[in-house]
Design a protein around this motif. Sequence first.
Motif, PDB file in Angstrom:
ATOM      1  N   LYS A 202       0.643  -1.424   0.127  1.00 40.82           N
ATOM      2  CA  LYS A 202       0.172  -0.069   0.045  1.00 40.82           C
ATOM      3  C   LYS A 202       0.774   1.299  -0.009  1.00 40.82           C
ATOM      4  N   GLU A 324     -10.271 -10.931  12.551  1.00 44.92           N
ATOM      5  CA  GLU A 324     -10.868 -12.170  12.395  1.00 44.92           C
ATOM      6  C   GLU A 324     -10.928 -12.871  13.389  1.00 44.92           C
ATOM      7  N   THR A 353     -11.286  -5.633   4.385  1.00 45.08           N
ATOM      8  CA  THR A 353     -12.008  -4.487   4.926  1.00 45.08           C
ATOM      9  C   THR A 353     -13.762  -4.449   4.766  1.00 45.08           C
TER      10      THR A 353
HETATM   11  P1  ADP Z   1      -7.754  -5.883   2.438  1.00 40.75           P
HETATM   12  O1  ADP Z   1      -8.291  -7.179   2.167  1.00 40.75           O
HETATM   13  O2  ADP Z   1      -9.156  -5.121   3.265  1.00 40.75           O
HETATM   14  O3  ADP Z   1      -7.270  -4.981   1.210  1.00 40.75           O
HETATM   15  P2  ADP Z   1      -5.262  -6.408   3.705  1.00 40.75           P
HETATM   16  O4  ADP Z   1      -5.516  -7.924   2.920  1.00 40.75           O
HETATM   17  O5  ADP Z   1      -4.459  -5.470   3.237  1.00 40.75           O
HETATM   18  O6  ADP Z   1      -6.738  -5.694   3.693  1.00 40.75           O
HETATM   19  O7  ADP Z   1      -5.142  -6.526   5.216  1.00 40.75           O
HETATM   20  C1  ADP Z   1      -5.881  -7.331   5.881  1.00 40.75           C
HETATM   21  C2  ADP Z   1      -5.270  -8.535   6.763  1.00 40.75           C
HETATM   22  O8  ADP Z   1      -4.621  -7.769   7.778  1.00 40.75           O
HETATM   23  C3  ADP Z   1      -6.257  -9.136   7.719  1.00 40.75           C
HETATM   24  O9  ADP Z   1      -6.082 -10.326   7.571  1.00 40.75           O
HETATM   25  C4  ADP Z   1      -5.756  -8.689   9.208  1.00 40.75           C
HETATM   26  O10 ADP Z   1      -5.788  -9.752  10.200  1.00 40.75           O
HETATM   27  C5  ADP Z   1      -4.188  -8.322   8.979  1.00 40.75           C
HETATM   28  N1  ADP Z   1      -3.769  -7.385  10.189  1.00 40.75           N
HETATM   29  C6  ADP Z   1      -4.301  -6.281  10.481  1.00 40.75           C
HETATM   30  N2  ADP Z   1      -3.818  -5.884  11.517  1.00 40.75           N
HETATM   31  C7  ADP Z   1      -2.700  -6.608  11.956  1.00 40.75           C
HETATM   32  C8  ADP Z   1      -1.795  -6.493  12.864  1.00 40.75           C
HETATM   33  N3  ADP Z   1      -1.608  -5.441  13.669  1.00 40.75           N
HETATM   34  N4  ADP Z   1      -0.707  -7.700  12.836  1.00 40.75           N
HETATM   35  C9  ADP Z   1      -0.731  -8.710  11.947  1.00 40.75           C
HETATM   36  N5  ADP Z   1      -1.909  -8.496  10.763  1.00 40.75           N
HETATM   37  C10 ADP Z   1      -2.666  -7.690  10.999  1.00 40.75           C
END
Ligand code: ADP
Length: 394
Positions: A202, A324, A353
């Motif tokens: 990102k 999750e 999201t």
């Molecule tokens: P999206 O699919 O909405 O674009 P991403 O795939 O980039 O989002 O990110 C989602 C993942 O990020 C989720 O599986 C979530 O568990 C993980 N995540 C969010 N915060 C953390 C964290 N602090 N440590 C590890 N994983 C994280």
Amino acid sequence: MAKKTIRDIEVAGKRVLVRVDFNVPLDKNGKVTDDTRIREALPTIRYLTGQGAKVILISHLGRPKGRVDDKYAMDPVAARLSELLGTQVKKIDDCVGEVPREAIEKMQQGDVILLENVRFYQEEEKNDEKFARRLAALADVFVNDAFGTAHRAHASTEGVAEFLPAVAGFLMEKELNHLGKLLENPARPFAAILGGAKVSDKIAVVSNLLGKVDTLIIGGGMANTFLRAQGNDVGKSLLEADKVDLARGLLNEARAKGVNLLLPVDVVAAPAAAPDAQPKTVPVGQIPAEWMALDIGEKSVDLFAGSLKRAKTVVWNGPMGVFEMAPFAAGTLAIARVLAGLDATTLVGGGDTVSAVKQAGVAGRITHISTGGGASLEFLEGKQLPGVESLLDK
Ligand code: ADP
Ligand code: MG
């Protein structure tokens, strides 16, 4: 939108090849568990059948890696689509050559068929020209309604558009209008919220958004790299050590541009990401050495919510924590509710999201939920989407 849509061309009696995004989740028995993407394509399909077109749908499903794999056959999708449309949608066992050609010859105006998974051919992802010609040979007109794959230059998204008059469907139009308005002329203050697991995914979005937003909020696993760049210890948290310098550069850039860049001030930490973890909320900088930050804390939620209060446009991609798992879901769900309560245009993109917003039960109060994760991100990065560029200009 500067591209022609199905409203701009004559389709009556024509064979219309429609690239849809029917890449839906299936359960172990091969049943569709979330039909959002099928429902989103209905306006285009109904319009075309109403105009007397012969509608030939094509999509990918899963990752069959260029080989026939019954696990990814389109039959369950055809079944669900038939229920939603209230008419029988026949699934055709191939997507190029004799089998579809014969089926299409028999079609009446207003009929709908669904071709087999286009990724059963490795030529699809290679954007092979011969394969694109074979797809084009089936139809008189091409419609791209697959916003979710518009960032990919594949034979069924870009290649085929070279050989047929190509226009956008209604879903594609809707997505581009929402995202386009957002970037070109957002009501201000304009805030973006980024989260999720990886900075590297990102980083380009952060960079492009810094030139557009008034406020940028970074949470989730991504925030750790930025917190580290500010000199905080993040223990065993997810960290992209090779991106710390880049993060520092972005923090400086934000300051120079007068963008209000916010990071978490407290985090929910635990020894591991486990559903039965006993987490503690700690200020950033005080994460125990063997622990990891897995959600944003309440003070961060308050800080973020406060800065969003006056926002008139908000875009959100990436959860604030490992939502999750119940112990780490609160921050993400709270931000979803904050967005839902704003008097602002709100846009949410990204598979995880969107599922968090649904989990929070507030999807109906978000202005626009994008069906495309990667595609919406690349759009926000300022990139051209090949599946859009290849369509006829207005
Ligand atoms: P999206 O699919 O909405 O674009 P991403 O795939 O980039 O989002 O990110 C989602 C993942 O990020 C989720 O599986 C979530 O568990 C993980 N995540 C969010 N915060 C953390 C964290 N602090 N440590 C590890 N994983 C994280
Ligand atoms: Mg994801």
